[in-house]
Write a protein that holds these residues in place. Sequence first.
Motif, mmCIF file in Angstrom:
data_model
loop_
_atom_site.group_PDB
_atom_site.id
_atom_site.type_symbol
_atom_site.label_atom_id
_atom_site.label_comp_id
_atom_site.label_asym_id
_atom_site.label_seq_id
_atom_site.Cartn_x
_atom_site.Cartn_y
_atom_site.Cartn_z
ATOM 1 N N ASP A 1 36.781 45.564 41.864
ATOM 2 C CA ASP A 1 35.492 44.890 42.632
ATOM 3 C C ASP A 1 35.481 45.673 43.944
ATOM 4 O O ASP A 1 36.703 45.649 44.774
ATOM 5 C CB ASP A 1 35.622 43.595 42.966
ATOM 6 N N MET B 1 38.104 36.414 42.846
ATOM 7 C CA MET B 1 38.424 37.632 42.343
ATOM 8 C C MET B 1 39.554 37.558 41.604
ATOM 9 O O MET B 1 39.592 37.880 40.264
ATOM 10 C CB MET B 1 38.686 38.791 43.265
ATOM 11 N N VAL C 1 40.894 45.052 44.524
ATOM 12 C CA VAL C 1 39.923 44.493 45.491
ATOM 13 C C VAL C 1 39.748 45.899 46.525
ATOM 14 O O VAL C 1 40.841 45.900 47.146
ATOM 15 C CB VAL C 1 39.869 43.185 46.096
ATOM 16 N N THR D 1 29.788 41.756 38.907
ATOM 17 C CA THR D 1 31.111 41.419 38.529
ATOM 18 C C THR D 1 31.029 40.220 37.823
ATOM 19 O O THR D 1 31.828 40.033 36.819
ATOM 20 C CB THR D 1 31.848 41.066 40.118
#
Length: 534
Positions: free
Chosen positions: A5, A31, A39, A236
């Motif tokens: 992400d 996340m 990330v 996402t």
Amino acid sequence: MIFLDCTLRDGGYYNAWDFSHDLIHQYLEAMQAAGVDVVELGFRTLKNQGFQGPCAFTTDEFIRSLTIPDGLTIGVMVNGSELVGEATQQEVLERLFPNAAADSPVDLVRIACHVHEFEKALPAVIWLKKHGYQVGFNLMQVADRTEDEVKALARLAKSYPMDALYFADSMGSMSPDQTAQIIQWFRSEWTGPMGIHTHDNLGLALSNTMRAIDEGVTWVDSTVTGMGRGPGNARTEELAIEIAERRGKSVNMVPLMILLREHFRPMQAHYGWGTNPYYYLAGKYGIHPTYIQEMLSDSRYSEEDVLAVIEHLRVEGGKKFSINTLDAARHFYRGEPKGQWSPRERFAGREVLLLGTGPGVARHRRALERYIRVQKPLVLALNTQSAIEAELIDLRVACHPVRLLADCESHTQLPQPLITPYSMLPADVRDSLGSKEVLDFGLNVQAEYFEFADTHCTAPTSLVMAYAFAIAASGGARTLYLAGFDGYPAEDPRNAEMNRVVQQFQEANDTLPLIAITPSRYDVIKQSVYGMVL
């Protein structure tokens, strides 16, 4: 499969990478819960121009101030342009990454570069791997490259031990079949892990990502709500569901849904990322989405302005963003003005009533119609303004080529002759006007400037209001009355732009007074239509 992400990196274009610590912590927890592996917290750069928040630099010190959930890999992105500049590549890398990976919270470095930067930037892989980092390369604007060009890029890449070779659908123009084709071209030379970064101009970001997975791509990325430049990216919250299904693992989407409600939906409402018909056209024609983002964030750009820029860039090319190109595209008329008709035969010594497109015309229709019937001014209507009786309108005026093209059918059915820069218009616009009676009055656009000639004019903008003012001045009108020039709310920058046009016109011609006879926010003389026929 690696699920990455990059919200705080790609989304930072909207808020100058200034995300709060509270948001970042909530984001990191979401996340982890949603099954994200990596990330990308932001960029790492040596450039420092204007205020930018911590995710523009993403230093080791900043990352250490965060609480990173277990299992999340932390990445940053570097722009390849910084690695191929005047300073040596090693000097830049030593400043960007003063600590080896073992002493840094950063595990992954992705390098984003254009095709022409790729070969010179590639040696950075060696340096970064030597210092313990995972390395990915993101190749931008690959979708419009030929098979031979893509294969040549893949051959260059296979000489370096990178962990993932990404390609980005930079213009948002790819279909799933095109995605598969490009992957196959890369695969003929590159056997290492591949990744994809998709844009959502055509609403195909998720479809293209899933097709890439089917074709063997093992690194995929996305952003929360698709937050990213222009139309944004694969979302996402959707990709997490698809990947969880493919992995056969359940994930907890609740923290992510709360994050959307509390932070990202309000930001999306404020900043306005996400696809729309303008981004769709940009994707279709291979136009850089930043053109659209810049125009949609500037309320001075009307619908016809945006479409005119898209049409201009479709013909002239818009794969690389340039603010100068944007300005030139917005003002279509350049070069020597051409015209064959003089307005003096209709306008000389006359009172002229100019009908704008604001609500004041319809609201005060009866009074305006009575004034026209009694005083018999020359009545000039902008574009297809039809709020009063058609028989009372003498002439129409239009100059924006895209607006003209959209209105051609209406113009061919309206009875009034049309004043327009006919000989300067694109052929498709001239053809669409067919046998319409046109009065060819040329237009040249030069900033801050009005000039009035017999068969053409110069104006500071392609706004039809400025063109109409210039026609009346060139024609020697005695008075120019304005109706339907209501203006915009005071905080709207279009109001200031219109007033600037008014000011420039009055400075260039102090003999033709502008008098608004319906309510107007512009800096002109004001009278009432109700007091003009007693």
